[in-house]
Design an enzyme around this catalytic site. Structure first.
Site, PDB file in Angstrom:
ATOM      1  N   THR A 229       0.802  -1.229   0.000  1.00 49.94           N
ATOM      2  CA  THR A 229       0.000   0.000   0.000  1.00 49.94           C
ATOM      3  C   THR A 229       0.835   1.279   0.000  1.00 49.94           C
ATOM      4  O   THR A 229       0.287   2.375   0.077  1.00 49.94           O
ATOM      5  CB  THR A 229      -0.971   0.009   1.206  1.00 49.94           C
ATOM      6  OG1 THR A 229      -0.199  -0.144   2.414  1.00 49.94           O
ATOM      7  CG2 THR A 229      -1.969  -1.142   1.116  1.00 49.94           C
TER       8      THR A 229
ATOM      9  N   PHE B  50       7.277   0.917  19.931  1.00 49.10           N
ATOM     10  CA  PHE B  50       5.925   1.449  20.082  1.00 49.10           C
ATOM     11  C   PHE B  50       4.930   0.326  20.386  1.00 49.10           C
ATOM     12  O   PHE B  50       4.062   0.452  21.258  1.00 49.10           O
ATOM     13  CB  PHE B  50       5.516   2.204  18.809  1.00 49.10           C
ATOM     14  CG  PHE B  50       4.105   2.726  18.816  1.00 49.10           C
ATOM     15  CD1 PHE B  50       3.674   3.633  19.770  1.00 49.10           C
ATOM     16  CD2 PHE B  50       3.195   2.304  17.855  1.00 49.10           C
ATOM     17  CE1 PHE B  50       2.368   4.117  19.773  1.00 49.10           C
ATOM     18  CE2 PHE B  50       1.890   2.774  17.836  1.00 49.10           C
ATOM     19  CZ  PHE B  50       1.475   3.680  18.803  1.00 49.10           C
TER      20      PHE B  50
ATOM     21  N   ASP C  96       3.972   2.359  14.491  1.00 47.92           N
ATOM     22  CA  ASP C  96       5.383   2.723  14.668  1.00 47.92           C
ATOM     23  C   ASP C  96       5.463   4.225  14.923  1.00 47.92           C
ATOM     24  O   ASP C  96       4.552   4.971  14.549  1.00 47.92           O
ATOM     25  CB  ASP C  96       6.185   2.355  13.412  1.00 47.92           C
ATOM     26  CG  ASP C  96       7.664   2.134  13.713  1.00 47.92           C
ATOM     27  OD1 ASP C  96       8.064   2.323  14.879  1.00 47.92           O
ATOM     28  OD2 ASP C  96       8.411   1.773  12.791  1.00 47.92           O
TER      29      ASP C  96
ATOM     30  N   THR D 254       7.915 -10.316  18.247  1.00 45.98           N
ATOM     31  CA  THR D 254       8.857  -9.360  17.638  1.00 45.98           C
ATOM     32  C   THR D 254       8.233  -7.975  17.469  1.00 45.98           C
ATOM     33  O   THR D 254       8.074  -7.497  16.349  1.00 45.98           O
ATOM     34  CB  THR D 254       9.347  -9.871  16.265  1.00 45.98           C
ATOM     35  OG1 THR D 254       8.202 -10.005  15.390  1.00 45.98           O
ATOM     36  CG2 THR D 254      10.051 -11.203  16.375  1.00 45.98           C
TER      37      THR D 254
ATOM     38  N   ASP E  69       8.656  -8.431   8.157  1.00 51.07           N
ATOM     39  CA  ASP E  69       8.203  -9.791   7.843  1.00 51.07           C
ATOM     40  C   ASP E  69       9.400 -10.716   7.636  1.00 51.07           C
ATOM     41  O   ASP E  69       9.403 -11.866   8.071  1.00 51.07           O
ATOM     42  CB  ASP E  69       7.324  -9.781   6.580  1.00 51.07           C
ATOM     43  CG  ASP E  69       6.194  -8.765   6.674  1.00 51.07           C
ATOM     44  OD1 ASP E  69       5.605  -8.653   7.756  1.00 51.07           O
ATOM     45  OD2 ASP E  69       5.929  -8.068   5.678  1.00 51.07           O
TER      46      ASP E  69
ATOM     47  N   ASP F 209      18.975   5.390   4.753  1.00 53.49           N
ATOM     48  CA  ASP F 209      18.025   6.485   4.505  1.00 53.49           C
ATOM     49  C   ASP F 209      17.066   6.142   3.366  1.00 53.49           C
ATOM     50  O   ASP F 209      17.212   6.618   2.238  1.00 53.49           O
ATOM     51  CB  ASP F 209      18.783   7.788   4.196  1.00 53.49           C
ATOM     52  CG  ASP F 209      17.829   8.961   3.989  1.00 53.49           C
ATOM     53  OD1 ASP F 209      16.707   8.909   4.537  1.00 53.49           O
ATOM     54  OD2 ASP F 209      18.182   9.908   3.264  1.00 53.49           O
TER      55      ASP F 209
END
Length: 306
Positions: A45, A146, A116, A142, A229, A221
């Site tokens: 997405t 956050f 996140d 995992t 995943d 960056d």
């Protein structure tokens, strides 16, 4: 003996996220992977356009029922990632519990994908399902910083906070917790990302011990999709090969990621041309090209035992 994984994740026609990011690396490392696609999209997405379908909880049940009727619902591992729907996630918990009754040694690896950098990208009503139902049946968890904060209700500002949060998560169920990324400042400067891991082990006499590690990975960056995943899949694979050695398993996991990301950004920058930022299509993980690194990762990140 063959080792079989049931992977319930998203699927994309083009690119590498969810099952597309997990299946090939696991197969390369010798695992049989049975995939249930929670969504089927044209691409991830992050592109300008995407189309596709979402699997419902009822449809998940139908697929599992077919496997069960043929008596081939025997697994060594279950792996799950991004899910937006509460009833779908609750059905996953039911399936995991049934599979654990069939094989008490089954290991459930859960990436509790919720958000996140302080914001959620799934509906908020999915948090209580993860917190109250999923974490309790997970063996390996995992989350990023956050997500760990959401699950425990505790903020992480220091490494001490992070270690305490991992202990709280252990108390909720999982024997292994890896904080895949944190906002903690690395002693080596802001060009490094700090990850932490904790594994609870039972000694022969019944007492428990906990191994904790810290890893520092060089930042790149660019925005990559599917790396989480890949991380969860590789942690599954390398903990299978190093069940009592969190340091070795995490070093190999992170090193695989480093090699894949390095190859991807090199290719993407070359395709984009001088001075231009690569497109989402150019930043798709160079998975097939990284086959050798997945099989035999040269260790580039060393974990520090805390």
């Amino acid at each position: 003996m063959e080792c079989r994984v049931l992977s319930v994740q998203s699927h994309v026609v083009r690119g590498y996220v969810g099952n597309k990011s997990a299946t090939f690396p696991l197969q390369v490392l010798g695992f049989e992977v049975d995939s249930i696609n929670s969504v089927q999209f044209s691409n991830h997405t992050g592109y300008a356009h995407w189309k596709g379908q979402v699997l419902t909880a009822d449809e998940l049940n139908v697929l599992y029922e077919g496997i069960k009727l043929n008596n081939v619902n025997h697994y060594d591992y279950v792996l799950t990632g991004y899910t937006r729907d509460t009833s779908f996630l609750e059905t996953v918990v039911d399936i995991v519990q049934e599979l654990k009754r069939l094989n008490p040694k089954l290991v459930y690896v859960c990436d509790p994908v919720m958000g996140d950098q302080g914001s959620m990208y799934v509906p908020e009503n999915i948090l209580p399902v993860y917190r109250d139902k999923v974490v309790a049946v997970a063996d390996i968890l995992t989350p990023n910083q956050f997500e760990a904060e959401l699950l425990t209700g505790r903020k992480i500002s220091t490494e001490k906070d992070a270690l305490e949060v991992m202990d709280l998560l252990h108390q909720m169920g999982p024997d292994m917790v890896v904080l895949t990324s944190t906002d903690l400042i690395s002693p080596h400067g802001d060009q490094f990302l700090v990850a932490l891991g904790s594994q609870k082990m039972v000694r022969a006499d019944g007492t428990t011990s906990t191994q904790k590690i810290r890893m520092e990975m060089p930042k790149v960056d660019a925005v990559f999709v599917g790396t989480g995943d890949l991380f969860a899949a590789m942690l599954l694979a390398w903990t299978h090969h190093h069940p009592k050695d969190l340091k070795a398993a995490c070093e190999k996991t992170v090193s695989v990621l480093h090699h894949v990301i390095k190859r991807t950004i090199t290719y993407a920058n070359k395709m984009a041309g001088p001075g231009k930022r690569p497109s989402p299509a150019q930043l798709e993980l160079r998975m097939v090209q990284s086959k050798k690194d997945i099989e035999y990762p040269a260790i580039v990140v060393e974990a520090i035992v805390l």
